[in-house]
Design an enzyme around this catalytic site. Structure first.
Site, mmCIF file in Angstrom:
data_model
loop_
_atom_site.group_PDB
_atom_site.id
_atom_site.type_symbol
_atom_site.label_atom_id
_atom_site.label_comp_id
_atom_site.label_asym_id
_atom_site.label_seq_id
_atom_site.Cartn_x
_atom_site.Cartn_y
_atom_site.Cartn_z
ATOM 1 N N ARG A 31 4.031 -5.231 5.278
ATOM 2 C CA ARG A 31 5.344 -4.771 4.809
ATOM 3 C C ARG A 31 5.239 -4.211 3.386
ATOM 4 O O ARG A 31 4.545 -4.786 2.536
ATOM 5 C CB ARG A 31 6.363 -5.914 4.871
ATOM 6 C CG ARG A 31 6.592 -6.366 6.318
ATOM 7 C CD ARG A 31 7.837 -7.195 6.519
ATOM 8 N NE ARG A 31 7.839 -7.721 7.884
ATOM 9 C CZ ARG A 31 8.266 -7.057 8.960
ATOM 10 N NH1 ARG A 31 8.748 -5.828 8.831
ATOM 11 N NH2 ARG A 31 8.211 -7.610 10.165
ATOM 12 N N ASP A 32 5.929 -3.080 3.177
ATOM 13 C CA ASP A 32 5.943 -2.459 1.851
ATOM 14 C C ASP A 32 6.654 -3.379 0.865
ATOM 15 O O ASP A 32 7.681 -3.978 1.191
ATOM 16 C CB ASP A 32 6.637 -1.087 1.933
ATOM 17 C CG ASP A 32 6.349 -0.218 0.723
ATOM 18 O OD1 ASP A 32 5.672 0.815 0.886
ATOM 19 O OD2 ASP A 32 6.794 -0.567 -0.396
ATOM 20 N N ASN A 89 1.981 10.688 2.922
ATOM 21 C CA ASN A 89 2.029 11.579 1.766
ATOM 22 C C ASN A 89 0.616 11.944 1.336
ATOM 23 O O ASN A 89 -0.293 11.119 1.427
ATOM 24 C CB ASN A 89 2.749 10.878 0.604
ATOM 25 C CG ASN A 89 4.185 10.520 0.940
ATOM 26 O OD1 ASN A 89 4.875 11.303 1.594
ATOM 27 N ND2 ASN A 89 4.626 9.344 0.527
ATOM 28 N N VAL A 98 -0.905 5.527 -3.960
ATOM 29 C CA VAL A 98 -2.072 4.690 -3.619
ATOM 30 C C VAL A 98 -3.023 5.577 -2.821
ATOM 31 O O VAL A 98 -2.662 6.094 -1.753
ATOM 32 C CB VAL A 98 -1.674 3.443 -2.799
ATOM 33 C CG1 VAL A 98 -2.911 2.632 -2.450
ATOM 34 C CG2 VAL A 98 -0.670 2.582 -3.571
ATOM 35 N N HIS A 102 -2.270 5.920 4.167
ATOM 36 C CA HIS A 102 -1.373 4.957 4.799
ATOM 37 C C HIS A 102 -0.225 5.706 5.449
ATOM 38 O O HIS A 102 0.317 6.651 4.888
ATOM 39 C CB HIS A 102 -0.840 3.936 3.786
ATOM 40 C CG HIS A 102 -0.361 4.525 2.496
ATOM 41 N ND1 HIS A 102 -1.230 4.953 1.506
ATOM 42 C CD2 HIS A 102 0.886 4.778 2.034
ATOM 43 C CE1 HIS A 102 -0.528 5.444 0.505
ATOM 44 N NE2 HIS A 102 0.762 5.360 0.803
ATOM 45 N N HIS A 104 3.494 5.463 6.441
ATOM 46 C CA HIS A 104 4.723 4.699 6.219
ATOM 47 C C HIS A 104 5.474 4.675 7.555
ATOM 48 O O HIS A 104 5.815 5.737 8.094
ATOM 49 C CB HIS A 104 5.635 5.406 5.212
ATOM 50 C CG HIS A 104 5.124 5.441 3.805
ATOM 51 N ND1 HIS A 104 5.531 4.543 2.838
ATOM 52 C CD2 HIS A 104 4.246 6.275 3.191
ATOM 53 C CE1 HIS A 104 4.934 4.838 1.695
ATOM 54 N NE2 HIS A 104 4.147 5.885 1.872
HETATM 55 P P1 5GP Z 1 2.703 6.237 -1.491
HETATM 56 O O1 5GP Z 1 3.666 6.483 -2.618
HETATM 57 O O2 5GP Z 1 1.262 6.248 -1.964
HETATM 58 O O3 5GP Z 1 2.910 7.107 -0.284
HETATM 59 O O4 5GP Z 1 3.010 4.771 -0.975
HETATM 60 C C1 5GP Z 1 2.535 3.630 -1.612
HETATM 61 C C2 5GP Z 1 3.418 2.490 -1.163
HETATM 62 O O5 5GP Z 1 2.761 1.266 -1.488
HETATM 63 C C3 5GP Z 1 4.790 2.445 -1.872
HETATM 64 O O6 5GP Z 1 5.813 2.543 -0.887
HETATM 65 C C4 5GP Z 1 4.786 1.101 -2.600
HETATM 66 O O7 5GP Z 1 6.038 0.462 -2.561
HETATM 67 C C5 5GP Z 1 3.719 0.310 -1.841
HETATM 68 N N1 5GP Z 1 3.041 -0.678 -2.626
HETATM 69 C C6 5GP Z 1 2.547 -0.526 -3.894
HETATM 70 N N2 5GP Z 1 1.929 -1.653 -4.295
HETATM 71 C C7 5GP Z 1 2.045 -2.535 -3.266
HETATM 72 C C8 5GP Z 1 1.597 -3.890 -3.083
HETATM 73 O O8 5GP Z 1 0.958 -4.513 -3.956
HETATM 74 N N3 5GP Z 1 1.898 -4.492 -1.899
HETATM 75 C C9 5GP Z 1 2.589 -3.840 -0.916
HETATM 76 N N4 5GP Z 1 2.842 -4.528 0.199
HETATM 77 N N5 5GP Z 1 3.014 -2.569 -1.055
HETATM 78 C C10 5GP Z 1 2.748 -1.934 -2.204
#
Ligand code: 5GP
Ligand code: ZN
Length: 116
Positions: A31-32, A89, A98, A102, A104
């Protein structure tokens, strides 16, 4: 980037806790931490791949397995028929923060199109 520096590789290694909802040979999902929908799950490959641009032809089965996971989790969460969003993304302009690919998986509410 060294694997030790990758947040999602550290989650995979068990160094950082996460609410894991799905595991397969090639992928895990958790989970995010900052959910944007009633269900917001991140589906990641066990293999470190930084961005969509880094997906190799040999990785296609792994990438396909992320969608198999999305289908299964959507079913578990009960919104397969209602509908859901699966988004990946790529790089800064798209909001990638990150750099370990991944998917979403977002569900449990309606979504507008096109996104903002
Ligand atoms: P991006 O912006 O790279 O597409 O998505 C990265 C996602 O990772 C974001 O939705 C953010 O909320 C989530 N995220 C960042 N750090 C952590 C973490 O430590 N644990 C979890 N479960 N999600 C994280
Ligand atoms: Zn990684």
């Amino acid at each position: 980037m060294a694997i030790d520096d990758c947040l999602f590789c550290r989650i995979l290694a068990g160094d950082i806790p996460a609410d894991i909802v799905y595991e397969s040979e090639t992928a895990i999902a958790f989970r995010d931490i900052n959910p944007q929908a009633p269900t917001h799950v991140l589906i990641i490959p066990r293999k470190h791949i930084a961005t969509i641009n880094d997906i190799d032809v040999d990785d296609l089965e792994i990438v396909g397995s992320l969608y198999a996971a999305a289908r299964e989790i959507a079913s578990q969460e009960g919104f397969s028929e209602e509908g859901y969003r699966a988004v990946m993304n790529c790089n800064e302009a798209a909001g990638q923060t990150v750099f370990h690919i991944h998917l979403h998986l977002l569900g449990g509410r309606p979504f507008s199109w096109p996104p903002g």
